[in-house]
Structure formats: structure tokens, C-alpha cells
Design a protein around this motif. Sequence first.
Motif, PDB file in Angstrom:
ATOM      1  N   MET A   1       0.823  -1.199   0.000  1.00 57.22           N
ATOM      2  CA  MET A   1       0.000   0.000   0.000  1.00 57.22           C
ATOM      3  C   MET A   1       0.865   1.260   0.000  1.00 57.22           C
ATOM      4  O   MET A   1       0.608   2.185  -0.765  1.00 57.22           O
ATOM      5  N   LEU A   2       1.865   1.292   0.884  1.00 60.00           N
ATOM      6  CA  LEU A   2       2.736   2.466   0.943  1.00 60.00           C
ATOM      7  C   LEU A   2       3.478   2.662  -0.376  1.00 60.00           C
ATOM      8  O   LEU A   2       3.618   3.789  -0.859  1.00 60.00           O
ATOM      9  N   ALA A   3       3.927   1.567  -0.976  1.00 62.45           N
ATOM     10  CA  ALA A   3       4.618   1.670  -2.261  1.00 62.45           C
ATOM     11  C   ALA A   3       3.702   2.274  -3.322  1.00 62.45           C
ATOM     12  O   ALA A   3       4.136   3.130  -4.105  1.00 62.45           O
ATOM     13  N   LEU A   4       2.446   1.865  -3.348  1.00 59.89           N
ATOM     14  CA  LEU A   4       1.498   2.430  -4.320  1.00 59.89           C
ATOM     15  C   LEU A   4       1.261   3.919  -4.081  1.00 59.89           C
ATOM     16  O   LEU A   4       1.174   4.696  -5.038  1.00 59.89           O
TER      17      LEU A   4
ATOM     18  N   ALA B   1      12.520  10.512  -6.412  1.00 65.12           N
ATOM     19  CA  ALA B   1      12.833   9.835  -5.145  1.00 65.12           C
ATOM     20  C   ALA B   1      11.646   9.002  -4.660  1.00 65.12           C
ATOM     21  O   ALA B   1      11.828   7.880  -4.163  1.00 65.12           O
ATOM     22  N   GLU B   2      10.444   9.535  -4.810  1.00 60.04           N
ATOM     23  CA  GLU B   2       9.254   8.776  -4.403  1.00 60.04           C
ATOM     24  C   GLU B   2       9.088   7.514  -5.240  1.00 60.04           C
ATOM     25  O   GLU B   2       8.789   6.434  -4.700  1.00 60.04           O
ATOM     26  N   ILE B   3       9.281   7.643  -6.526  1.00 59.71           N
ATOM     27  CA  ILE B   3       9.157   6.472  -7.408  1.00 59.71           C
ATOM     28  C   ILE B   3      10.247   5.453  -7.086  1.00 59.71           C
ATOM     29  O   ILE B   3       9.966   4.249  -6.975  1.00 59.71           O
ATOM     30  N   ALA B   4      11.475   5.918  -6.915  1.00 63.66           N
ATOM     31  CA  ALA B   4      12.573   5.000  -6.574  1.00 63.66           C
ATOM     32  C   ALA B   4      12.304   4.319  -5.235  1.00 63.66           C
ATOM     33  O   ALA B   4      12.537   3.108  -5.085  1.00 63.66           O
ATOM     34  N   GLY B   5      11.822   5.078  -4.255  1.00 61.16           N
ATOM     35  CA  GLY B   5      11.504   4.490  -2.955  1.00 61.16           C
ATOM     36  C   GLY B   5      10.403   3.459  -3.048  1.00 61.16           C
ATOM     37  O   GLY B   5      10.463   2.399  -2.416  1.00 61.16           O
ATOM     38  N   ALA B   6       9.392   3.751  -3.847  1.00 64.12           N
ATOM     39  CA  ALA B   6       8.287   2.799  -4.036  1.00 64.12           C
ATOM     40  C   ALA B   6       8.791   1.503  -4.656  1.00 64.12           C
ATOM     41  O   ALA B   6       8.441   0.405  -4.208  1.00 64.12           O
ATOM     42  N   ILE B   7       9.636   1.625  -5.664  1.00 63.18           N
ATOM     43  CA  ILE B   7      10.211   0.430  -6.294  1.00 63.18           C
ATOM     44  C   ILE B   7      11.083  -0.315  -5.289  1.00 63.18           C
ATOM     45  O   ILE B   7      11.013  -1.544  -5.177  1.00 63.18           O
ATOM     46  N   GLY B   8      11.883   0.424  -4.525  1.00 64.26           N
ATOM     47  CA  GLY B   8      12.749  -0.193  -3.527  1.00 64.26           C
ATOM     48  C   GLY B   8      11.985  -0.978  -2.482  1.00 64.26           C
ATOM     49  O   GLY B   8      12.440  -2.028  -2.027  1.00 64.26           O
ATOM     50  N   LEU B   9      10.810  -0.480  -2.091  1.00 67.09           N
ATOM     51  CA  LEU B   9       9.999  -1.207  -1.111  1.00 67.09           C
ATOM     52  C   LEU B   9       9.548  -2.559  -1.640  1.00 67.09           C
ATOM     53  O   LEU B   9       9.280  -3.476  -0.857  1.00 67.09           O
ATOM     54  N   MET B  10       9.472  -2.700  -2.946  1.00 71.33           N
ATOM     55  CA  MET B  10       9.003  -3.940  -3.553  1.00 71.33           C
ATOM     56  C   MET B  10      10.121  -4.968  -3.764  1.00 71.33           C
ATOM     57  O   MET B  10       9.852  -6.111  -4.099  1.00 71.33           O
ATOM     58  N   ILE B  11      11.361  -4.552  -3.576  1.00 73.07           N
ATOM     59  CA  ILE B  11      12.510  -5.441  -3.781  1.00 73.07           C
ATOM     60  C   ILE B  11      13.115  -5.751  -2.415  1.00 73.07           C
ATOM     61  O   ILE B  11      13.662  -4.861  -1.765  1.00 73.07           O
ATOM     62  N   PRO B  12      12.996  -7.005  -1.975  1.00 74.50           N
ATOM     63  CA  PRO B  12      13.416  -7.348  -0.615  1.00 74.50           C
ATOM     64  C   PRO B  12      14.801  -6.848  -0.206  1.00 74.50           C
ATOM     65  O   PRO B  12      14.975  -6.306   0.875  1.00 74.50           O
ATOM     66  N   ARG B  13      15.803  -6.974  -1.064  1.00 75.43           N
ATOM     67  CA  ARG B  13      17.145  -6.561  -0.661  1.00 75.43           C
ATOM     68  C   ARG B  13      17.308  -5.044  -0.606  1.00 75.43           C
ATOM     69  O   ARG B  13      18.255  -4.539  -0.014  1.00 75.43           O
ATOM     70  N   LEU B  14      16.366  -4.296  -1.188  1.00 76.18           N
ATOM     71  CA  LEU B  14      16.408  -2.829  -1.155  1.00 76.18           C
ATOM     72  C   LEU B  14      15.402  -2.236  -0.167  1.00 76.18           C
ATOM     73  O   LEU B  14      15.402  -1.025   0.061  1.00 76.18           O
ATOM     74  N   ARG B  15      14.551  -3.081   0.396  1.00 74.53           N
ATOM     75  CA  ARG B  15      13.439  -2.605   1.216  1.00 74.53           C
ATOM     76  C   ARG B  15      13.890  -1.739   2.393  1.00 74.53           C
ATOM     77  O   ARG B  15      13.327  -0.686   2.667  1.00 74.53           O
ATOM     78  N   ARG B  16      14.909  -2.166   3.109  1.00 73.47           N
ATOM     79  CA  ARG B  16      15.381  -1.411   4.276  1.00 73.47           C
ATOM     80  C   ARG B  16      15.883  -0.020   3.862  1.00 73.47           C
ATOM     81  O   ARG B  16      15.524   0.981   4.457  1.00 73.47           O
TER      82      ARG B  16
ATOM     83  N   ALA C   1      15.156   1.617   1.171  1.00 69.46           N
ATOM     84  CA  ALA C   1      14.017   2.385   0.670  1.00 69.46           C
ATOM     85  C   ALA C   1      13.197   2.944   1.831  1.00 69.46           C
ATOM     86  O   ALA C   1      12.759   4.100   1.788  1.00 69.46           O
ATOM     87  N   GLY C   2      12.991   2.143   2.864  1.00 70.30           N
ATOM     88  CA  GLY C   2      12.251   2.607   4.034  1.00 70.30           C
ATOM     89  C   GLY C   2      12.941   3.777   4.700  1.00 70.30           C
ATOM     90  O   GLY C   2      12.306   4.783   5.062  1.00 70.30           O
ATOM     91  N   ILE C   3      14.253   3.674   4.865  1.00 69.81           N
ATOM     92  CA  ILE C   3      15.021   4.781   5.459  1.00 69.81           C
ATOM     93  C   ILE C   3      14.957   6.005   4.557  1.00 69.81           C
ATOM     94  O   ILE C   3      14.729   7.126   5.016  1.00 69.81           O
ATOM     95  N   GLY C   4      15.142   5.796   3.265  1.00 65.54           N
ATOM     96  CA  GLY C   4      15.093   6.914   2.318  1.00 65.54           C
ATOM     97  C   GLY C   4      13.748   7.608   2.309  1.00 65.54           C
ATOM     98  O   GLY C   4      13.676   8.840   2.312  1.00 65.54           O
ATOM     99  N   LEU C   5      12.666   6.847   2.317  1.00 66.12           N
ATOM    100  CA  LEU C   5      11.334   7.449   2.306  1.00 66.12           C
ATOM    101  C   LEU C   5      11.017   8.143   3.630  1.00 66.12           C
ATOM    102  O   LEU C   5      10.334   9.165   3.648  1.00 66.12           O
ATOM    103  N   ALA C   6      11.525   7.603   4.730  1.00 62.70           N
ATOM    104  CA  ALA C   6      11.337   8.275   6.021  1.00 62.70           C
ATOM    105  C   ALA C   6      12.062   9.621   6.023  1.00 62.70           C
ATOM    106  O   ALA C   6      11.503  10.643   6.453  1.00 62.70           O
ATOM    107  N   LEU C   7      13.289   9.627   5.531  1.00 60.55           N
ATOM    108  CA  LEU C   7      14.035  10.890   5.447  1.00 60.55           C
ATOM    109  C   LEU C   7      13.365  11.854   4.475  1.00 60.55           C
ATOM    110  O   LEU C   7      13.308  13.058   4.719  1.00 60.55           O
ATOM    111  N   TYR C   8      12.872  11.321   3.377  1.00 61.21           N
ATOM    112  CA  TYR C   8      12.141  12.137   2.406  1.00 61.21           C
ATOM    113  C   TYR C   8      10.944  12.814   3.080  1.00 61.21           C
ATOM    114  O   TYR C   8      10.737  14.025   2.945  1.00 61.21           O
ATOM    115  N   ALA C   9      10.145  12.026   3.818  1.00 64.89           N
ATOM    116  CA  ALA C   9       8.960  12.578   4.482  1.00 64.89           C
ATOM    117  C   ALA C   9       9.346  13.650   5.493  1.00 64.89           C
ATOM    118  O   ALA C   9       8.631  14.645   5.665  1.00 64.89           O
ATOM    119  N   LEU C  10      10.469  13.471   6.146  1.00 61.60           N
ATOM    120  CA  LEU C  10      10.963  14.487   7.076  1.00 61.60           C
ATOM    121  C   LEU C  10      11.362  15.755   6.321  1.00 61.60           C
ATOM    122  O   LEU C  10      11.043  16.871   6.741  1.00 61.60           O
TER     123      LEU C  10
END
Length: 122
Positions: free
Chosen positions: A1-4, A41-56, A58-67
Motif C-alpha cells: 500500500m505504501l509503495a502504491l 525519489a518517491e518512485i525510486a523508494g516505491a520500487i525499492g519497497l518492492m525489492i526485498p534486498r532494497l526494502r530497508r 528504501a524505508g530509510i530513504g522514504l522516512a528521510l524524504y517525508a521528514l
Amino acid sequence: MLALIYLAAGVIHIRSPGGFVAITPDWVPSPHAVVFWTGVAEIAGAIGLMIPRLRRAAGIGLALYALCVWPANLNHAINDIAIGGNRLPWAYHGPRLMLQPLIIWWALWVGGVTDWPFRKRR
């Protein structure tokens, strides 16, 4: 959901940047470029959330982005900036600003950075 959500937001940032540029604080250099790259950055983060080895990451990146975009949301609220001729009431801005920490947490949780408050009992 967050990725979408982030995927859709990224596409909107790139396709319709006007409202995002309008709420960008004056101290931000090159607002058009910043809005474009935030969309990327949002699109890259969304894609990263969908790839297990990039998920962490992407989560950090999107959290920093939201900040980092919080000042734009604050600027939008404090200066009552109209988007497309429409002004939004504090009934929108207040919850939006208060939910930003939840959005940050959500990115960290989805990224597997934190499991709070859902820790498994040992």
C-alpha cells in the motif's frame, strides 16, 4: 500500500508539479528541479519497497524524504497558499502536519527498520 501511495505521488510530482512548486519554501533553491527530483525519489523508494534486498534502504530513504518535505507542508499551512485557486482549511492542514510522524514511522516499519509497536513476545 505504501509503495502504491509513493508511486502515485511521484508520478503526480513529475506530471503536475505546479502545486508542489507553489508550496515549496522560498529558501529552497531551484524549486522546479527539487519537485522533479522528489518525484523521482518517491518512485525510486516505491520500487525499492518492492525489492526485498532494497526494502530497508528504501524505508530509510522514504522516512528521510517525508521528514525533508515537512517544511513545504508547514509553509502551505502557515501561508495559506492556494493551489489551483483553492485554499485548504486547517481541518486539512492540522491533521496533515500531525500525521507526518506516522508517515515517517510507516516507511520505517514497512522497510523493516523498526517493528515497534508490534514486537513479537519472546
